[in-house]
Enzyme design. Structure first.
Site, short mmCIF file in Angstrom:
data_model
loop_
_atom_site.label_atom_id
_atom_site.label_comp_id
_atom_site.label_asym_id
_atom_site.label_seq_id
_atom_site.Cartn_x
_atom_site.Cartn_y
_atom_site.Cartn_z
N PRO A 14 0.78 -1.23 0.00
CA PRO A 14 0.00 0.00 0.00
C PRO A 14 0.82 1.29 0.00
O PRO A 14 1.82 1.40 0.71
CB PRO A 14 -0.84 -0.10 1.27
CG PRO A 14 -0.20 -1.14 2.09
CD PRO A 14 0.47 -2.08 1.15
N ASN A 15 0.33 2.22 -0.82
CA ASN A 15 0.84 3.60 -0.91
C ASN A 15 2.16 3.72 -1.66
O ASN A 15 2.60 4.85 -1.91
CB ASN A 15 0.95 4.24 0.49
CG ASN A 15 -0.40 4.35 1.17
OD1 ASN A 15 -1.33 4.87 0.57
ND2 ASN A 15 -0.52 3.83 2.36
N ARG A 22 4.71 12.35 -2.45
CA ARG A 22 4.61 12.80 -1.05
C ARG A 22 5.89 12.37 -0.33
O ARG A 22 6.58 11.45 -0.74
CB ARG A 22 3.45 12.09 -0.32
CG ARG A 22 2.10 12.22 -0.96
CD ARG A 22 1.22 13.21 -0.22
NE ARG A 22 -0.16 13.14 -0.65
CZ ARG A 22 -0.60 13.46 -1.87
NH1 ARG A 22 0.24 13.84 -2.79
NH2 ARG A 22 -1.87 13.39 -2.17
N TYR A 27 11.25 9.16 1.05
CA TYR A 27 11.20 8.17 -0.02
C TYR A 27 11.80 8.64 -1.34
O TYR A 27 11.80 7.90 -2.31
CB TYR A 27 9.74 7.72 -0.24
CG TYR A 27 9.14 7.07 0.98
CD1 TYR A 27 9.59 5.83 1.41
CD2 TYR A 27 8.15 7.71 1.73
CE1 TYR A 27 9.07 5.23 2.54
CE2 TYR A 27 7.61 7.11 2.86
CZ TYR A 27 8.07 5.88 3.26
OH TYR A 27 7.56 5.28 4.38
N ASN A 78 7.93 -5.94 -0.97
CA ASN A 78 7.86 -4.79 -0.08
C ASN A 78 6.39 -4.66 0.31
O ASN A 78 5.60 -4.08 -0.44
CB ASN A 78 8.37 -3.51 -0.76
CG ASN A 78 8.39 -2.33 0.21
OD1 ASN A 78 7.81 -2.40 1.30
ND2 ASN A 78 9.05 -1.25 -0.18
N ALA A 81 3.18 -0.96 4.69
CA ALA A 81 2.65 -0.96 6.07
C ALA A 81 2.19 -2.33 6.52
O ALA A 81 2.22 -2.64 7.73
CB ALA A 81 1.52 0.05 6.17
N GLU A 102 12.59 -9.92 1.45
CA GLU A 102 11.87 -8.73 1.90
C GLU A 102 12.71 -7.49 1.59
O GLU A 102 13.93 -7.50 1.82
CB GLU A 102 11.65 -8.87 3.41
CG GLU A 102 11.03 -7.65 4.07
CD GLU A 102 10.93 -7.82 5.58
OE1 GLU A 102 11.63 -8.70 6.16
OE2 GLU A 102 10.15 -7.06 6.18
N HIS A 104 12.81 -3.06 1.90
CA HIS A 104 12.23 -1.77 2.29
C HIS A 104 13.14 -0.66 1.79
O HIS A 104 14.37 -0.76 1.93
CB HIS A 104 12.08 -1.68 3.81
CG HIS A 104 11.13 -2.70 4.33
ND1 HIS A 104 9.77 -2.59 4.16
CD2 HIS A 104 11.35 -3.89 4.92
CE1 HIS A 104 9.19 -3.67 4.65
NE2 HIS A 104 10.13 -4.47 5.11
N ARG A 111 13.59 3.44 12.32
CA ARG A 111 12.44 4.35 12.30
C ARG A 111 11.59 4.13 13.57
O ARG A 111 12.09 3.67 14.58
CB ARG A 111 11.65 4.14 11.01
CG ARG A 111 12.45 4.59 9.77
CD ARG A 111 11.64 4.51 8.48
NE ARG A 111 10.49 5.40 8.52
CZ ARG A 111 9.56 5.42 7.56
NH1 ARG A 111 9.68 4.62 6.49
NH2 ARG A 111 8.53 6.24 7.66
O1 CA2 Z 1 10.63 1.69 3.60
C1 CA2 Z 1 9.76 1.06 3.02
O2 CA2 Z 1 9.90 0.61 1.87
C2 CA2 Z 1 8.40 0.86 3.67
O3 CA2 Z 1 7.96 -0.46 3.35
C3 CA2 Z 1 7.48 1.89 3.06
C4 CA2 Z 1 6.09 1.89 3.68
C5 CA2 Z 1 6.15 1.95 5.21
O4 CA2 Z 1 4.85 1.80 5.75
C6 CA2 Z 1 7.05 0.87 5.77
O5 CA2 Z 1 7.12 1.03 7.16
C7 CA2 Z 1 8.45 0.97 5.18
C8 CA2 Z 1 5.29 3.09 3.18
C9 CA2 Z 1 5.12 3.10 1.71
C10 CA2 Z 1 4.38 4.35 1.38
O6 CA2 Z 1 5.19 5.11 0.54
C11 CA2 Z 1 4.84 6.41 0.38
C12 CA2 Z 1 5.50 7.05 -0.61
C13 CA2 Z 1 5.23 8.36 -0.83
C14 CA2 Z 1 4.32 9.03 -0.05
C15 CA2 Z 1 3.67 8.38 0.96
C16 CA2 Z 1 3.92 7.05 1.18
#
Ligand code: CA2
Length: 149
Positions: A14-15, A22, A27, A78, A81, A102, A104, A111
């Site tokens: 997700p996301n 964002r 990121y 990946n 969340a 896996e 990230h 974090r």
């Molecule tokens: O570091 C990673 O790749 C994560 O899997 C990214 C997830 C986060 O919930 C994990 O804890 C770590 C979030 C992905 C959402 O990515 C976004 C990108 C741009 C704007 C908002 C969210």
């Protein structure tokens, strides 16, 4: 040496489709389309076949993992969340018994405390964190080295 082509499913949760739009401080500024390009290019350079899929829905990710049995030699995941919450994804990974790495983008170990636990890690053969896009290439390399040699 085994010269079979390794077929890898790259699953993003997700996301991640919002990459570049964002939170660039976390990121980066590259988009999800850039990530897909990077993964495709890396797979080609490594001599692997890959399919890339992103979903915001836990059940859809579970369905894709189940359907991967007998189709892909490895999974790069990946789970975003869902990494930190999903026993359903963990159970699906255990059920299909496909070697999974896996990934990230960020270093989840440094974090917030709630990101430091990963259900996915319990089924993964390796975890790559904090290397941005390059983590996906490293994950595919780990699978290739483990499965093809
Ligand atoms: O570091 C990673 O790749 C994560 O899997 C990214 C997830 C986060 O919930 C994990 O804890 C770590 C979030 C992905 C959402 O990515 C976004 C990108 C741009 C704007 C908002 C969210």
């Amino acid at each position: 040496m085994n010269r079979d082509i390794l077929s890898i499913l790259v699953l993003n949760g997700p996301n991640l489709n919002l990459l570049g739009l964002r939170e660039p401080e976390l990121y980066g500024r590259q988009t999800y389309a850039d990530l897909e390009d990077y993964i495709r290019r890396s797979a080609m350079e490594l001599g692997c076949a890959c399919e890339i899929y992103q979903s915001n829905h836990e059940g859809v990710l579970v369905d894709r993992i189940q359907a991967a049995r007998g189709v892909y030699g490895g999974i790069v995941l990946n789970a975003a969340a869902y990494t930190h919450t999903s026993v359903a994804i963990l159970d699906a990974l255990k059920a299909v018994e496909i070697p999974t790495v896996e990934v990230h983008l960020t270093d989840i170990r440094s974090r917030e405390p709630f990101r430091q636990h990963s259900y996915v890690s319990l089924a993964a053969i390796a975890t790559v964190v904090g290397k941005g896009f390059a983590g996906y290439r490293e994950a595919m390399e780990i699978l290739r080295n483990r499965l093809i040699g």
